[in-house]
Design a protein around this motif. Structure first.
Motif, PDB file in Angstrom:
ATOM      1  N   LEU A  73      35.806  21.275  33.475  1.00 21.38           N
ATOM      2  CA  LEU A  73      36.741  20.572  34.339  1.00 21.38           C
ATOM      3  C   LEU A  73      37.341  19.359  33.627  1.00 21.38           C
ATOM      4  CD1 LEU A  73      37.907  20.651  37.180  1.00 21.38           C
ATOM      5  CD2 LEU A  73      36.036  19.195  37.905  1.00 21.38           C
ATOM      6  N   ALA A  74      36.520  18.638  32.875  1.00 21.58           N
ATOM      7  CA  ALA A  74      36.998  17.452  32.166  1.00 21.58           C
ATOM      8  C   ALA A  74      38.019  17.811  31.087  1.00 21.58           C
ATOM      9  CB  ALA A  74      35.821  16.704  31.548  1.00 21.58           C
ATOM     10  N   LEU A  75      37.914  19.010  30.543  1.00 18.97           N
ATOM     11  CA  LEU A  75      38.858  19.437  29.506  1.00 18.97           C
ATOM     12  C   LEU A  75      40.201  19.861  30.081  1.00 18.97           C
ATOM     13  CD1 LEU A  75      36.456  21.455  27.187  1.00 18.97           C
ATOM     14  CD2 LEU A  75      37.365  19.139  26.834  1.00 18.97           C
ATOM     15  N   SER A  83      49.092  24.349  34.860  1.00 21.67           N
ATOM     16  CA  SER A  83      49.197  25.793  34.637  1.00 21.67           C
ATOM     17  C   SER A  83      48.167  26.561  35.460  1.00 21.67           C
ATOM     18  CB  SER A  83      49.015  26.093  33.152  1.00 21.67           C
ATOM     19  OG  SER A  83      49.023  27.475  32.924  1.00 21.67           O
ATOM     20  N   ALA A  84      46.935  26.044  35.512  1.00 18.81           N
ATOM     21  CA  ALA A  84      45.892  26.698  36.308  1.00 18.81           C
ATOM     22  C   ALA A  84      46.266  26.704  37.789  1.00 18.81           C
ATOM     23  CB  ALA A  84      44.552  26.000  36.100  1.00 18.81           C
ATOM     24  N   CYS A  85      46.820  25.606  38.273  1.00 22.03           N
ATOM     25  CA  CYS A  85      47.234  25.547  39.679  1.00 22.03           C
ATOM     26  C   CYS A  85      48.412  26.477  39.945  1.00 22.03           C
ATOM     27  CB  CYS A  85      47.586  24.119  40.069  1.00 22.03           C
ATOM     28  SG  CYS A  85      46.173  23.192  40.667  1.00 22.03           S
ATOM     29  N   TYR A 104      33.073  18.269  44.084  1.00 25.50           N
ATOM     30  CA  TYR A 104      31.890  18.267  43.226  1.00 25.50           C
ATOM     31  C   TYR A 104      30.856  19.283  43.692  1.00 25.50           C
ATOM     32  CZ  TYR A 104      33.714  14.116  40.966  1.00 25.50           C
ATOM     33  OH  TYR A 104      34.502  13.249  40.249  1.00 25.50           O
ATOM     34  N   LEU A 105      30.834  19.592  44.977  1.00 27.00           N
ATOM     35  CA  LEU A 105      29.924  20.604  45.522  1.00 27.00           C
ATOM     36  C   LEU A 105      30.695  21.481  46.487  1.00 27.00           C
ATOM     37  CD1 LEU A 105      26.666  18.582  46.206  1.00 27.00           C
ATOM     38  CD2 LEU A 105      27.052  20.258  44.425  1.00 27.00           C
ATOM     39  N   PRO A 106      31.081  22.652  46.190  1.00 32.78           N
ATOM     40  CA  PRO A 106      30.955  23.289  44.880  1.00 32.78           C
ATOM     41  C   PRO A 106      31.941  22.671  43.895  1.00 32.78           C
ATOM     42  CG  PRO A 106      32.241  24.695  46.308  1.00 32.78           C
ATOM     43  CD  PRO A 106      31.755  23.534  47.140  1.00 32.78           C
ATOM     44  N   LEU A 107      31.629  22.800  42.644  1.00 38.36           N
ATOM     45  CA  LEU A 107      32.474  22.249  41.593  1.00 38.36           C
ATOM     46  C   LEU A 107      33.732  23.105  41.483  1.00 38.36           C
ATOM     47  CD1 LEU A 107      32.465  20.029  39.475  1.00 38.36           C
ATOM     48  CD2 LEU A 107      31.431  21.642  37.884  1.00 38.36           C
ATOM     49  N   GLN A 108      34.889  22.500  41.801  1.00 39.05           N
ATOM     50  CA  GLN A 108      36.150  23.242  41.728  1.00 39.05           C
ATOM     51  C   GLN A 108      37.337  22.299  41.754  1.00 39.05           C
ATOM     52  OE1 GLN A 108      36.100  25.876  45.073  1.00 39.05           O
ATOM     53  NE2 GLN A 108      36.503  24.299  46.563  1.00 39.05           N
ATOM     54  N   MET A 118      45.235  24.952  50.773  1.00 38.61           N
ATOM     55  CA  MET A 118      44.602  24.705  49.486  1.00 38.61           C
ATOM     56  C   MET A 118      44.332  26.024  48.766  1.00 38.61           C
ATOM     57  SD  MET A 118      44.313  21.420  49.402  1.00 38.61           S
ATOM     58  CE  MET A 118      43.148  21.067  48.120  1.00 38.61           C
ATOM     59  N   TYR A 119      44.494  25.990  47.457  1.00 38.67           N
ATOM     60  CA  TYR A 119      44.183  27.130  46.603  1.00 38.67           C
ATOM     61  C   TYR A 119      43.231  26.644  45.523  1.00 38.67           C
ATOM     62  CZ  TYR A 119      48.125  29.522  48.727  1.00 38.67           C
ATOM     63  OH  TYR A 119      48.985  30.115  49.625  1.00 38.67           O
ATOM     64  N   SER A 120      42.210  27.417  45.253  1.00 39.10           N
ATOM     65  CA  SER A 120      41.245  27.055  44.225  1.00 39.10           C
ATOM     66  C   SER A 120      41.719  27.587  42.879  1.00 39.10           C
ATOM     67  CB  SER A 120      39.867  27.628  44.564  1.00 39.10           C
ATOM     68  OG  SER A 120      38.943  27.272  43.572  1.00 39.10           O
ATOM     69  N   ALA A 121      41.855  26.681  41.912  1.00 36.58           N
ATOM     70  CA  ALA A 121      42.267  27.075  40.564  1.00 36.58           C
ATOM     71  C   ALA A 121      41.042  27.568  39.796  1.00 36.58           C
ATOM     72  CB  ALA A 121      42.904  25.895  39.847  1.00 36.58           C
ATOM     73  N   ASP A 122      41.236  28.595  38.986  1.00 37.27           N
ATOM     74  CA  ASP A 122      40.141  29.171  38.212  1.00 37.27           C
ATOM     75  C   ASP A 122      39.945  28.397  36.910  1.00 37.27           C
ATOM     76  OD1 ASP A 122      39.619  31.166  40.061  1.00 37.27           O
ATOM     77  OD2 ASP A 122      41.093  32.518  39.171  1.00 37.27           O
TER      78      ASP A 122
END
Length: 165
Positions: A73-75, A83-85, A104-108, A118-122
Motif C-alpha cells: 500500500l505504501a508503494l 491507475s488502480a482506482c 486498515y482493517l481490512p487493509l484496502q 465505493m470501489y475497492s482497488a486491487d
C-alpha cells in the motif's frame, strides 16, 4: 481533497509506523517462539510450552503478512494509485473519482465515485487480509490453549537426572 493526491487514503506516517513496528515485533516474536521451542526440545517440553511457542510464531507470521500488505500500500503513490482506482471503477466512471479512502482493517484502498459508492482497488495482494486473519486466530487459539493445557513434562534433562538419582 482530490484523487490525484498521493497517500490520500492512508496516512503516510501511520503506514511508516506500522512498518517500523513490524520490523521490531516480527523478529522478537520469532526469537521468543523458536527459543521457547528449542529450550528443551519439542519432544521434551510440556504441552503448554509447545503451544506457547507456536502461538508466538503464528502471531509473528500474522504481523509479517499484514506488514507486507502495508508495504504494498505504501508503494502505491500518485499515478499508480490513480491507475488502480481507474481499473477498479471502470473506464466510464474513472473520471468521476473524487477521493480515496483507506481502511486498515481490512487493509484496502477504496475509491469513491459520487452517486455510485465505493470501489475497492486491487492494490493489496488477495492473500494478505485472509492470511493475517487466519494467523491471528491461530495464534489466539494456541495462546488460550496453552493457558488451559495441563502442565506436565514428558521427559527432558531434569527428569532424566531425577530418575537416575
Amino acid at each position: 481533497m482530490t484523487a490525484s493526491d498521493s497517500f490520500e487514503g492512508h496516512d503516510p506516517l501511520g503506514l511508516i509506523l506500522i512498518i517500523l513496528a513490524a520490523l521490531v515485533i516480527v523478529p522478537t516474536l520469532a526469537v521468543y517462539g523458536f527459543s521457547t521451542l528449542a529450550r528443551q526440545g519439542i519432544r521434551h517440553s510440556g504441552t503448554r510450552v509447545v503451544l506457547r511457542g507456536f502461538a508466538a510464531l503464528a502471531a509473528g507470521a500474522a504481523v509479517a503478512v499484514y506488514a507486507w500488505g502495508v508495504v504494498q500500500l505504501a508503494l502505491m503513490v500518485g499515478p499508480e494509485q490513480s491507475s488502480a482506482c481507474q481499473d477498479a471503477v471502470g473506464g466510464a466512471r474513472a473520471a468521476s473519482i473524487d477521493r480515496y479512502e483507506g481502511s486498515y482493517l481490512p487493509l484496502q484502498l477504496n475509491c469513491h465515485v459520487p452517486d455510485d459508492g465505493m470501489y475497492s482497488a486491487d492494490v493489496i495482494p488477495g492473500y494478505v487480509n485472509p492470511g493475517a486473519l487466519g494467523l491471528v486466530l491461530t495464534a489466539a487459539v494456541l495462546a488460550v490453549s496453552s493457558g488451559l493445557a495441563p502442565e506436565r513434562r514428558t521427559g527432558g534433562i531434569n527428569s532424566a537426572k531425577e530418575a537416575s538419582g
